[in-house]
Design a protein around this motif. Structure first.
Motif, PDB file in Angstrom:
ATOM      1  N   ASP A 157      52.821 -64.980   6.955  1.00 41.95           N
ATOM      2  CA  ASP A 157      53.996 -64.983   5.794  1.00 41.95           C
ATOM      3  C   ASP A 157      53.260 -65.207   4.565  1.00 41.95           C
ATOM      4  OD1 ASP A 157      53.633 -67.685   5.751  1.00 41.95           O
ATOM      5  OD2 ASP A 157      55.323 -67.946   7.488  1.00 41.95           O
ATOM      6  N   PHE A 158      54.243 -65.424   3.418  1.00 47.72           N
ATOM      7  CA  PHE A 158      53.619 -65.596   2.146  1.00 47.72           C
ATOM      8  C   PHE A 158      53.290 -67.122   1.852  1.00 47.72           C
ATOM      9  CE2 PHE A 158      55.013 -67.140  -2.030  1.00 47.72           C
ATOM     10  CZ  PHE A 158      54.288 -66.330  -2.859  1.00 47.72           C
ATOM     11  N   GLU A 159      53.974 -67.973   2.568  1.00 48.37           N
ATOM     12  CA  GLU A 159      53.710 -69.307   2.432  1.00 48.37           C
ATOM     13  C   GLU A 159      52.112 -69.814   2.888  1.00 48.37           C
ATOM     14  OE1 GLU A 159      56.920 -68.707   2.993  1.00 48.37           O
ATOM     15  OE2 GLU A 159      57.492 -69.387   1.079  1.00 48.37           O
ATOM     16  N   ILE A 164      46.152 -70.377   2.304  1.00 50.06           N
ATOM     17  CA  ILE A 164      44.890 -69.863   2.687  1.00 50.06           C
ATOM     18  C   ILE A 164      44.136 -69.587   1.409  1.00 50.06           C
ATOM     19  CG2 ILE A 164      43.258 -68.071   3.894  1.00 50.06           C
ATOM     20  CD1 ILE A 164      45.678 -68.118   6.065  1.00 50.06           C
ATOM     21  N   LEU A 165      44.796 -68.802   0.532  1.00 50.46           N
ATOM     22  CA  LEU A 165      44.240 -68.461  -0.919  1.00 50.46           C
ATOM     23  C   LEU A 165      43.742 -69.746  -1.869  1.00 50.46           C
ATOM     24  CD1 LEU A 165      43.462 -66.601  -3.039  1.00 50.46           C
ATOM     25  CD2 LEU A 165      45.822 -66.589  -3.819  1.00 50.46           C
ATOM     26  N   GLU A 186      46.420 -57.282   7.214  1.00 50.42           N
ATOM     27  CA  GLU A 186      45.467 -56.715   6.192  1.00 50.42           C
ATOM     28  C   GLU A 186      46.333 -56.945   4.920  1.00 50.42           C
ATOM     29  OE1 GLU A 186      45.296 -52.549   7.400  1.00 50.42           O
ATOM     30  OE2 GLU A 186      47.455 -52.279   7.592  1.00 50.42           O
ATOM     31  N   GLU A 187      47.495 -56.977   4.754  1.00 54.11           N
ATOM     32  CA  GLU A 187      48.191 -57.260   3.446  1.00 54.11           C
ATOM     33  C   GLU A 187      47.707 -58.480   2.972  1.00 54.11           C
ATOM     34  OE1 GLU A 187      49.760 -56.291   5.996  1.00 54.11           O
ATOM     35  OE2 GLU A 187      51.183 -54.728   5.602  1.00 54.11           O
ATOM     36  N   SER A 188      47.763 -59.491   3.806  1.00 54.69           N
ATOM     37  CA  SER A 188      47.388 -60.858   3.275  1.00 54.69           C
ATOM     38  C   SER A 188      45.738 -60.924   3.013  1.00 54.69           C
ATOM     39  CB  SER A 188      47.501 -61.818   4.512  1.00 54.69           C
ATOM     40  OG  SER A 188      48.811 -62.032   5.089  1.00 54.69           O
ATOM     41  N   PHE A 191      45.385 -59.444  -0.290  1.00 51.88           N
ATOM     42  CA  PHE A 191      45.816 -60.379  -1.487  1.00 51.88           C
ATOM     43  C   PHE A 191      44.982 -61.449  -1.973  1.00 51.88           C
ATOM     44  CE2 PHE A 191      48.321 -64.364  -2.507  1.00 51.88           C
ATOM     45  CZ  PHE A 191      48.895 -63.835  -3.593  1.00 51.88           C
ATOM     46  N   ILE A 192      44.451 -62.112  -0.549  1.00 48.14           N
ATOM     47  CA  ILE A 192      43.288 -63.116  -0.982  1.00 48.14           C
ATOM     48  C   ILE A 192      41.961 -62.720  -1.545  1.00 48.14           C
ATOM     49  CG2 ILE A 192      41.685 -64.642   0.532  1.00 48.14           C
ATOM     50  CD1 ILE A 192      44.017 -64.979   2.355  1.00 48.14           C
ATOM     51  N   SER A 193      41.485 -61.497  -1.093  1.00 44.32           N
ATOM     52  CA  SER A 193      40.358 -60.804  -1.630  1.00 44.32           C
ATOM     53  C   SER A 193      40.372 -60.465  -3.089  1.00 44.32           C
ATOM     54  CB  SER A 193      40.055 -59.408  -0.615  1.00 44.32           C
ATOM     55  OG  SER A 193      39.764 -59.772   0.471  1.00 44.32           O
ATOM     56  N   MET A 194      41.750 -59.858  -3.579  1.00 42.80           N
ATOM     57  CA  MET A 194      41.630 -59.417  -4.902  1.00 42.80           C
ATOM     58  C   MET A 194      41.949 -60.585  -5.761  1.00 42.80           C
ATOM     59  SD  MET A 194      44.952 -56.766  -4.581  1.00 42.80           S
ATOM     60  CE  MET A 194      45.821 -57.553  -5.849  1.00 42.80           C
TER      61      MET A 194
END
Ligand code: KIV
Length: 281
Positions: A157-159, A164-165, A186-188, A191-194
């Motif tokens: 989830d978002f939180e 993790i980010l 994959e979306e999470s 987001f972290i990679s970006m």
């Protein structure tokens, strides 16, 4: 030419995907290195796929160092990362640096450590300052399986993704040159990679990480105790080994192995002597 951590970091800026695999022995390391792999991780997955332990927490540093030295003799170009096993870096920073040094002396170019706690962030900083590059590892971290409560997808989830980010950013600032993201939506992972400048290396974390890593033995079908959903099997080594063993057993039992070419022969003179000796007795 030998790859170093700077080159690996630059691959992200260049938009070139990083291909990483595990290996634990000299010939496998030599073959995947010659194939052009960027990073070889001497993973503590060796516990399961090579030594047959039921968990990675059982492998020792001495076992890992033997695998690391063998891989470093085989790989001339790939960056070699030694995976620090359970309890070899968690007790104190000094002990962790000493143990990480053993991996470098065995031939690794960097070490991997799991987790994103304040202690791991501080350790990443100290190792980097000592001259030991660090690959971090977030998301599902197998050495914490008992506290996580099983093999569970992380960042669902978002939180939790944001958490993790945050840890990833701190690890990046502490000097980590790359971050493994294991078992995340994959979306999470995207987001972290970006939001990082160092590359993420995904395993079960979708296609948008900056690189991918898999366990070689999963890739070539050389381990069948369990098979993760994210592992792509390119070859069936189990079938190859059992087919070959079956043919060999048959040839030995039928007497067709070894044949003349696979045996040594006496000169005709010496053979005659043996035959005459047998006849005169
Ligand atoms: O031990 C291992 O193989 C790993 C994975 C990231 C591939 O840590």
């Amino acid at each position: 030419m030998k790859k170093n951590v700077r080159k690996i970091v630059n691959y992200k800026a260049e938009g070139r995907k990083i291909a990483a695999l595990t290996a634990y022995d000299y010939p496998s390391a030599k073959f995947i290195d010659e194939a052009g792999i960027d990073i070889i991780l001497v993973g503590d997955s060796a516990a399961n796929v090579v030594l047959g332990y039921d968990t990675t927490t059982k492998i020792t540093i001495n076992e890992m160092l033997i695998f690391t030295a063998a891989v470093s003799r085989g790989a001339k170009s790939a960056l070699i990362v030694g995976d620090m096993p359970f309890l070899t870096y968690n007790i104190s920073i000094d002990k962790a640096i000493e143990n990480a040094g053993k991996f470098i002396q065995a031939g690794a170019d960097a070490v991997k450590i799991e987790g994103g706690s304040e202690y791991i962030i501080e350790l990443t900083k100290r190792l980097t300052e000592t001259g030991i590059p660090v690959m971090a590892h977030l998301g599902f971290t197998p050495q914490y399986v008992n506290t996580i409560g099983g093999n569970r997808v992380q960042g669902k989830d978002f939180e939790t993704t944001l958490k993790i980010l945050e840890a990833a950013k701190k690890l990046e600032n502490a000097g980590a040159f790359s971050i493994v993201l294991e078992m995340m939506p994959e979306e999470s992972a995207r987001f972290i990679s970006m939001n990082l400048s160092v590359p993420t290396i995904g395993i079960g974390a979708g296609a948008d990480c900056d690189g991918q890593i898999l366990v070689l033995n999963d890739l070539i079908g050389k381990f069948d105790d369990f098979s993760p959903k994210f592992a792509r099997k390119y070859f069936d080594t189990k079938k190859m080994i059992t087919d070959v063993a079956n043919r060999y057993i048959e040839d030995v039992r039928s007497g067709s192995f070894p044949n003349n070419k696979e045996s040594f022969q006496l000169s005709s003179e010496e053979r005659c002597k043996l035959e005459n000796y047998t006849q005169t007795r």
